[in-house]
Each structure stands twice: as structure tokens, then as C-alpha cells.
Write a protein that holds these residues in place. Structure first.
Motif, PDB file in Angstrom:
ATOM      1  N   PHE A   1       0.815  -1.202   0.000  1.00 41.15           N
ATOM      2  CA  PHE A   1       0.000   0.000   0.000  1.00 41.15           C
ATOM      3  C   PHE A   1       0.858   1.265   0.000  1.00 41.15           C
ATOM      4  CE2 PHE A   1      -3.279  -2.714   2.422  1.00 41.15           C
ATOM      5  CZ  PHE A   1      -3.687  -3.284   1.244  1.00 41.15           C
ATOM      6  N   GLY A   2       2.099   1.151  -0.496  1.00 41.96           N
ATOM      7  CA  GLY A   2       2.932   2.326  -0.706  1.00 41.96           C
ATOM      8  C   GLY A   2       3.312   3.057   0.557  1.00 41.96           C
TER       9      GLY A   2
ATOM     10  N   GLU B   1       1.499  -9.378 -18.904  1.00 42.98           N
ATOM     11  CA  GLU B   1       2.095 -10.460 -18.130  1.00 42.98           C
ATOM     12  C   GLU B   1       3.491 -10.113 -17.638  1.00 42.98           C
ATOM     13  OE1 GLU B   1       0.279 -14.695 -19.429  1.00 42.98           O
ATOM     14  OE2 GLU B   1       1.671 -13.834 -20.873  1.00 42.98           O
ATOM     15  N   GLN B   2       4.084  -9.057 -18.173  1.00 44.34           N
ATOM     16  CA  GLN B   2       5.409  -8.664 -17.715  1.00 44.34           C
ATOM     17  C   GLN B   2       5.346  -8.106 -16.290  1.00 44.34           C
ATOM     18  OE1 GLN B   2       7.175 -10.354 -20.250  1.00 44.34           O
ATOM     19  NE2 GLN B   2       8.633  -8.769 -19.645  1.00 44.34           N
ATOM     20  N   ASP B   3       4.352  -7.278 -16.024  1.00 42.64           N
ATOM     21  CA  ASP B   3       4.229  -6.654 -14.710  1.00 42.64           C
ATOM     22  C   ASP B   3       3.301  -7.414 -13.771  1.00 42.64           C
ATOM     23  OD1 ASP B   3       5.960  -4.601 -15.347  1.00 42.64           O
ATOM     24  OD2 ASP B   3       4.370  -3.230 -15.995  1.00 42.64           O
ATOM     25  N   PHE B   4       2.393  -8.229 -14.336  1.00 45.03           N
ATOM     26  CA  PHE B   4       1.395  -8.906 -13.510  1.00 45.03           C
ATOM     27  C   PHE B   4       1.364 -10.386 -13.885  1.00 45.03           C
ATOM     28  CE2 PHE B   4      -0.158  -4.516 -14.242  1.00 45.03           C
ATOM     29  CZ  PHE B   4      -0.026  -4.045 -12.943  1.00 45.03           C
ATOM     30  N   SER B   5       1.891 -11.216 -13.003  1.00 44.07           N
ATOM     31  CA  SER B   5       2.018 -12.646 -13.265  1.00 44.07           C
ATOM     32  C   SER B   5       0.834 -13.423 -12.693  1.00 44.07           C
ATOM     33  CB  SER B   5       3.322 -13.161 -12.643  1.00 44.07           C
ATOM     34  OG  SER B   5       3.384 -14.573 -12.691  1.00 44.07           O
ATOM     35  N   HIS B   6       0.561 -14.603 -13.289  1.00 44.89           N
ATOM     36  CA  HIS B   6      -0.442 -15.535 -12.759  1.00 44.89           C
ATOM     37  C   HIS B   6       0.134 -16.476 -11.726  1.00 44.89           C
ATOM     38  CE1 HIS B   6      -2.877 -14.317 -16.193  1.00 44.89           C
ATOM     39  NE2 HIS B   6      -3.893 -14.959 -15.667  1.00 44.89           N
ATOM     40  N   ASP B   7       1.428 -16.527 -11.613  1.00 43.72           N
ATOM     41  CA  ASP B   7       2.082 -17.557 -10.808  1.00 43.72           C
ATOM     42  C   ASP B   7       2.070 -17.180  -9.324  1.00 43.72           C
ATOM     43  OD1 ASP B   7       3.732 -19.429  -9.641  1.00 43.72           O
ATOM     44  OD2 ASP B   7       5.122 -19.488 -11.334  1.00 43.72           O
TER      45      ASP B   7
ATOM     46  N   ARG C   1       7.128  -6.403 -10.035  1.00 40.36           N
ATOM     47  CA  ARG C   1       8.054  -5.334  -9.646  1.00 40.36           C
ATOM     48  C   ARG C   1       7.270  -4.248  -8.923  1.00 40.36           C
ATOM     49  NH1 ARG C   1       7.852  -0.784 -13.030  1.00 40.36           N
ATOM     50  NH2 ARG C   1       6.496  -1.039 -14.875  1.00 40.36           N
ATOM     51  N   ASP C   2       7.971  -3.348  -8.263  1.00 39.02           N
ATOM     52  CA  ASP C   2       7.326  -2.177  -7.675  1.00 39.02           C
ATOM     53  C   ASP C   2       6.869  -1.264  -8.803  1.00 39.02           C
ATOM     54  OD1 ASP C   2       8.158  -3.279  -5.308  1.00 39.02           O
ATOM     55  OD2 ASP C   2       9.608  -1.719  -4.819  1.00 39.02           O
ATOM     56  N   LEU C   3       5.638  -0.797  -8.725  1.00 35.88           N
ATOM     57  CA  LEU C   3       5.134   0.087  -9.776  1.00 35.88           C
ATOM     58  C   LEU C   3       3.952   0.880  -9.263  1.00 35.88           C
ATOM     59  CD1 LEU C   3       3.001  -1.824 -12.437  1.00 35.88           C
ATOM     60  CD2 LEU C   3       3.584  -2.816 -10.240  1.00 35.88           C
ATOM     61  N   SER C   4       3.635   1.973  -9.979  1.00 38.47           N
ATOM     62  CA  SER C   4       2.439   2.751  -9.712  1.00 38.47           C
ATOM     63  C   SER C   4       1.346   2.268 -10.653  1.00 38.47           C
ATOM     64  CB  SER C   4       2.715   4.241  -9.938  1.00 38.47           C
ATOM     65  OG  SER C   4       1.532   4.999  -9.721  1.00 38.47           O
ATOM     66  N   PHE C   5       0.167   1.955 -10.080  1.00 42.40           N
ATOM     67  CA  PHE C   5      -0.911   1.386 -10.885  1.00 42.40           C
ATOM     68  C   PHE C   5      -2.245   1.842 -10.317  1.00 42.40           C
ATOM     69  CE2 PHE C   5      -3.750  -2.406 -11.625  1.00 42.40           C
ATOM     70  CZ  PHE C   5      -3.914  -2.191 -12.989  1.00 42.40           C
ATOM     71  N   GLY C   6      -3.048   2.492 -11.154  1.00 47.38           N
ATOM     72  CA  GLY C   6      -4.362   2.945 -10.710  1.00 47.38           C
ATOM     73  C   GLY C   6      -4.307   3.914  -9.554  1.00 47.38           C
ATOM     74  N   GLY C   7      -3.230   4.698  -9.473  1.00 47.87           N
ATOM     75  CA  GLY C   7      -3.105   5.668  -8.403  1.00 47.87           C
ATOM     76  C   GLY C   7      -2.569   5.090  -7.103  1.00 47.87           C
TER      77      GLY C   7
ATOM     78  N   ARG D   1       3.715  -3.005  -4.658  1.00 48.03           N
ATOM     79  CA  ARG D   1       5.022  -3.594  -4.441  1.00 48.03           C
ATOM     80  C   ARG D   1       5.129  -4.958  -5.113  1.00 48.03           C
ATOM     81  NH1 ARG D   1       6.908  -2.551   1.816  1.00 48.03           N
ATOM     82  NH2 ARG D   1       6.792  -0.275   1.799  1.00 48.03           N
ATOM     83  N   ALA D   2       6.340  -5.314  -5.512  1.00 44.28           N
ATOM     84  CA  ALA D   2       6.577  -6.638  -6.084  1.00 44.28           C
ATOM     85  C   ALA D   2       6.076  -7.708  -5.117  1.00 44.28           C
ATOM     86  CB  ALA D   2       8.058  -6.830  -6.356  1.00 44.28           C
ATOM     87  N   GLY D   3       5.314  -8.661  -5.651  1.00 47.24           N
ATOM     88  CA  GLY D   3       4.767  -9.735  -4.821  1.00 47.24           C
ATOM     89  C   GLY D   3       3.389  -9.465  -4.276  1.00 47.24           C
ATOM     90  N   ASP D   4       2.860  -8.244  -4.456  1.00 45.57           N
ATOM     91  CA  ASP D   4       1.494  -7.955  -4.010  1.00 45.57           C
ATOM     92  C   ASP D   4       0.483  -8.737  -4.845  1.00 45.57           C
ATOM     93  OD1 ASP D   4       2.378  -6.222  -2.091  1.00 45.57           O
ATOM     94  OD2 ASP D   4       1.594  -4.401  -3.019  1.00 45.57           O
ATOM     95  N   MET D   5      -0.615  -9.144  -4.193  1.00 36.34           N
ATOM     96  CA  MET D   5      -1.722  -9.793  -4.896  1.00 36.34           C
ATOM     97  C   MET D   5      -2.701  -8.743  -5.397  1.00 36.34           C
ATOM     98  SD  MET D   5      -4.783 -12.266  -3.416  1.00 36.34           S
ATOM     99  CE  MET D   5      -3.868 -13.808  -3.294  1.00 36.34           C
TER     100      MET D   5
END
Length: 431
Positions: A18-19, A79-85, A313-319, A323-327
Motif C-alpha cells: 500500500f505504498g 504479463e510482464q508486470d502482472f504474473s499468474h504464478d 516489480r514495484d510500480l504505480s498502478f491505478g493511483g 510492491r513486487a509480490g502484491d496480490m
């Protein structure tokens, strides 16, 4: 993303994820969850947090709910930034998901297309898509119609029925287990085993074992004596799926296909029973059953929310700062109701299939065409066999099951007078 408990003499650690802004996460689970109230909850989350909101999906399990239509499309396509695994999930890697967590049966890794990215996903999806494409549509329609007529005949003499357990729940199960190559008795055993596996209780391990035994026996049978069923098609596909991959992809296909179709049938019937104007337009030929099906997919998608993607990875998305690993949970119902794409006045959406009820991107549900055929035939058949069908209770008494994942009716009691049944007992042959 959940917060470790404070130790004596030490302050509680701030919530990770949550940043660092620590927004209050809204529970998306629990007995208080009311299907009728969920649309209002989604809009409150949208007003408070924007297109991506912090939620908890089980005790101590934080996630992000993606509410925006545009953002959900991005999530499903990238799929580069958001994985199914789920092996990328930070809570899982850090050992912070209890073994009895209710979320675990839905997100635990298995060798199936639902949990794969890239080439591995494309390989398994090719096998599943080709197996589904091999279904004979005319034969499937005849099978659905015959099954529907058998079910209607079983309760026609009572002049009343609850269409959820007596029709919508039985029909897809019988049809789908047949498509997999199972007889009805074994199919019912599989249904019970899968249901016991996903409820995450003390018997889940035994149920999972029963499920594995049933499907492994089916796979061995179809390896030695292949047929025209989906299991045989998966086994002979050039992708060369292992037995374990076939087993887990069969589970994904059955679980996703069965419950979704149950909800789709029941909710479409609810609309036809409760909306006289829509029913009149359908009877008069101004609208089609497919229009009713699409209205359900927009307004009441059979799957409300779907787990999950995991940030790579860590990124800004939808405001939000992810963090990397977030669901991230796919908010299908909320995205469909995004004011940016859906009329706010509640008017029917006709001729528009840009909804996200089946997801999007490379993981769009590959079974949506047979699911539509099953649902359309089920609705059409009962309309013609029970033309004076009406609700047996006030519309206000109808309730949804209490689930953050599935949008299904708890019951649909109806009554009717003169059923129009076939002159001979229905069979698998066309009439």
C-alpha cells in the motif's frame, strides 16, 4: 501485505504494501457479506480509493481489488508486470498464509493454465482451447435440450420447483461431466469431491484425494480407450501434457465452467421472470435470449471477483503504489459497472460484449462459447416447456449467496400450470 503481530515491548510494524500510506483495507469476506450490497460497496471503494482499492480477502490477507475497466484490461493483458504464478506472492513466500486459510484452495499453485505465464501458459491453453473447439455444437445443443427436458419432467407434476437446485445446478454438472467423459454417477462423486476441496475445512485433504483418484482413473481409462471427450482430446494433443497437467486443467475447466454456468442460467431466468418489459420484448422478437445473457454478464457477472495476479516489480498502478509480490484481485463486477463504460441509468446493454465477465487478455476464458450455448439452450428450453412460469415469492425475497467470488442466486422458487412436455420421454437423440 498483512501486518505481523506486535511483540511485547515493541510497537507494531507498519503494514507493508500500500505504498507506505497504510490505507484502511476493506474486508471482502465474512458472513456479513450481502450479495445485494456488494455493488454499493464497490462504488464506495471507487469513490474512496479510485480504480484500485485495498481489501482483505481472508483474515490477515491483504490484496488490491482492481475496480476500473481500463485498469482491469491492463492487468489482464500485461504479463510482464502482472504474473499468474502464485509462487511470486510475497505473503506465500514469507510463510504468512495459514495452511487453513480460505483463500489457499483458490490460489495455491498447480500445473494448470490458470497459474502459468508466457510459453508454458500458451502450451497448455492450446491444448485446452483445441479440446473445447472439438466439441460438436449441434450435438451439445441436443444433449443440453434432452437433459433440460429430463429435469423439467422430474418436477413438472408438482407444478412448482426451486430452479436453482432442481435445474440450474444439475444441468451444467450433468452436461460438463459428460463432456469430460465421465458417467453421471462418477460425475456426481467428482462434484462432491471438488466442493469439499475448495471449502477449506478439516475434510479438504480427503476430498482432494478423492478428486485426484477419480480424475486419475479417468485419465488412465482414456489413455487406453480414447473417445470423443475433452479428456481424450487433452491426452492426444501435440502439446504432450503430462497426466498431472491434464488432471489439474480438468479441475480448472470443471470448477470454472460449472459454477459460472449455474449462476448464468439462474440469473438469466431471474431477469426474465422479474422484468416484464424485457420478457415482453423477448416474446415479441425485439430482443433475443442472447441479449438477456449479455445483460447478465454486464450487470450480474456470474463471477464477481477472480484471484489473482501478482506484481513482478514495484510500480504505480491505478493511483496506488504496488510492491513486487502484491496480490491483485480482478474485480470483474466492479469493472463492468465502471461509469466510464456502463450507462449509469441502468438501461439494458444490447449488442455490446466489451464486458469483462470472462476476463481479458491472453487468459480470457476459453470456454465461453460452449458455456453460452449451454446457457442459451437451458433458458430457451424451459421458456418453451413452461411458458407460464412465474415467481412463487415476491422478487424482494430473492437473495444472492454470500460470496465475494461468485454471483449466484440462493434460490429461485417458481410455479406454473400446464407444462408443455415432449410426447415421448426425452433421450439423447434429437427430436
Amino acid at each position: 501485505m498483512s501486518t505481523p503481530p506486535a511483540q511485547p515491548g515493541h510497537p507494531a510494524a507498519p503494514p507493508r504494501g500500500f505504498g507506505g500510506r497504510c490505507p484502511a483495507a476493506t474486508p471482502l469476506y465474512g458472513p456479513q457479506l450481502d450479495g445485494d450490497g456488494l455493488p454499493a460497496l464497490y462504488e464506495e471503494l471507487r469513490r474512496t480509493h479510485g480504480p484500485v482499492a485495498p481489501v482483505t480477502v481472508a483474515p490477515g490477507i491483504d490484496a488490491w481489488l482492481v475496480l476500473g475497466h481500463r485498469e482491469l484490461l491492463q492487468l489482464t493483458r500485461d504479463e510482464q508486470d502482472f504474473s499468474h504464478d502464485p509462487r511470486r506472492w510475497s505473503l506465500m513466500r514469507e510463510g504468512r498464509v495459514p495452511a487453513d486459510s480460505s483463500i489457499l484452495p483458490m490460489v495455491g499453485w498447480r500445473p494448470a493454465l490458470l497459474f502459468a505465464d508466457g510459453q508454458q501458459h500458451r502450451r497448455m491453453r492450446a491444448a485446452v482451447s483445441d479440446a473445447l473447439a472439438g466439441i460438436n455444437g449441434h450435438e451439445l445443443r441436443r444433449t443440453v435440450r434432452a437433459t433440460a427436458e429430463q429435469l423439467i419432467a422430474s418436477f413438472a407434476g408438482r407444478r412448482e420447483a426451486d430452479l436453482v437446485p432442481h435445474y440450474a445446478r444439475k444441468l451444467p454438472m450433468q452436461v460438463i461431466t459428460g463432456l469430460l467423459g465421465l458417467d453421471q454417477r462418477t460425475g456426481q462423486q467428482l462434484v462432491q469431491a471438488i466442493a469439499g476441496t475448495v471449502v477449506a475445512n478439516a475434510d479438504s485433504a480427503n476430498a482432494s484425494n478423492r478428486m485426484g483418484v477419480i480424475l486419475q482413473a479417468l485419465i488412465e481409462e482414456k489413455r487406453s480407450s480414447p473417445g470423443s471427450d475433452i479428456t481424450s482430446a487433452l491426452l492426444r494433443h501435440p502439446a504432450r501434457l503430462t497426466d498431472e497437467e491434464v488432471l489439474h486443467n480438468l479441475v480448472v475447466m470443471f470448477v470454472a465452467g460449472n459454477q459460472t454456468t449455474v449462476n448464468w442460467i439462474a440469473t438469466t431466468l431471474r431477469i426474465l421472470l422479474c422484468d416484464p418489459a424485457f420478457r415482453s420484448s423477448l416474446t415479441g422478437g425485439h430482443l433475443t435470449v442472447d441479449d438477456a445473457l449479455d445483460l447478465v454478464l454486464w450487470r450480474f457477472p456470474p463471477t464477481q471477483n477472480f484471484p489473482a495476479r501478482y506484481a513482478t516489480r514495484d510500480l504505480s498502478f491505478g493511483g496506488q503504489d504496488i510492491r513486487a509480490g502484491d496480490m491483485l484481485v480482478l474485480g470483474l463486477a466492479a469493472a463492468n459497472a465502471d461509469p466510464a463504460v456502463l450507462p449509469a441509468d441502468g438501461s439494458p446493454v444490447v449488442g455490446n460484449r466489451s464486458h469483462l465477465a470472462f476476463g481479458g487478455g491472453p487468459h480470457t476464458c476459453p470456454a465461453q462459447d460452449p458455456a453460452r450455448l449451454i446457457t442459451r439452450t437451458a433458458v430457451d428450453t424451459i421458456r418453451h416447456r413452461l411458458p407460464d412460469l412465474e415467481l412463487a415469492v415476491p422478487e424482494a425475497d430473492l437473495a444472492w449467496i454470500k460470496s465475494p467470488w461468485s454471483k449466484g442466486l440462493a434460490a429461485l422458487p417458481v410455479r406454473f400450470t400446464e407444462p408443455h412436455l415432449p410426447s415421448v420421454p426425452p433421450s439423447g437423440e434429437s427430436s
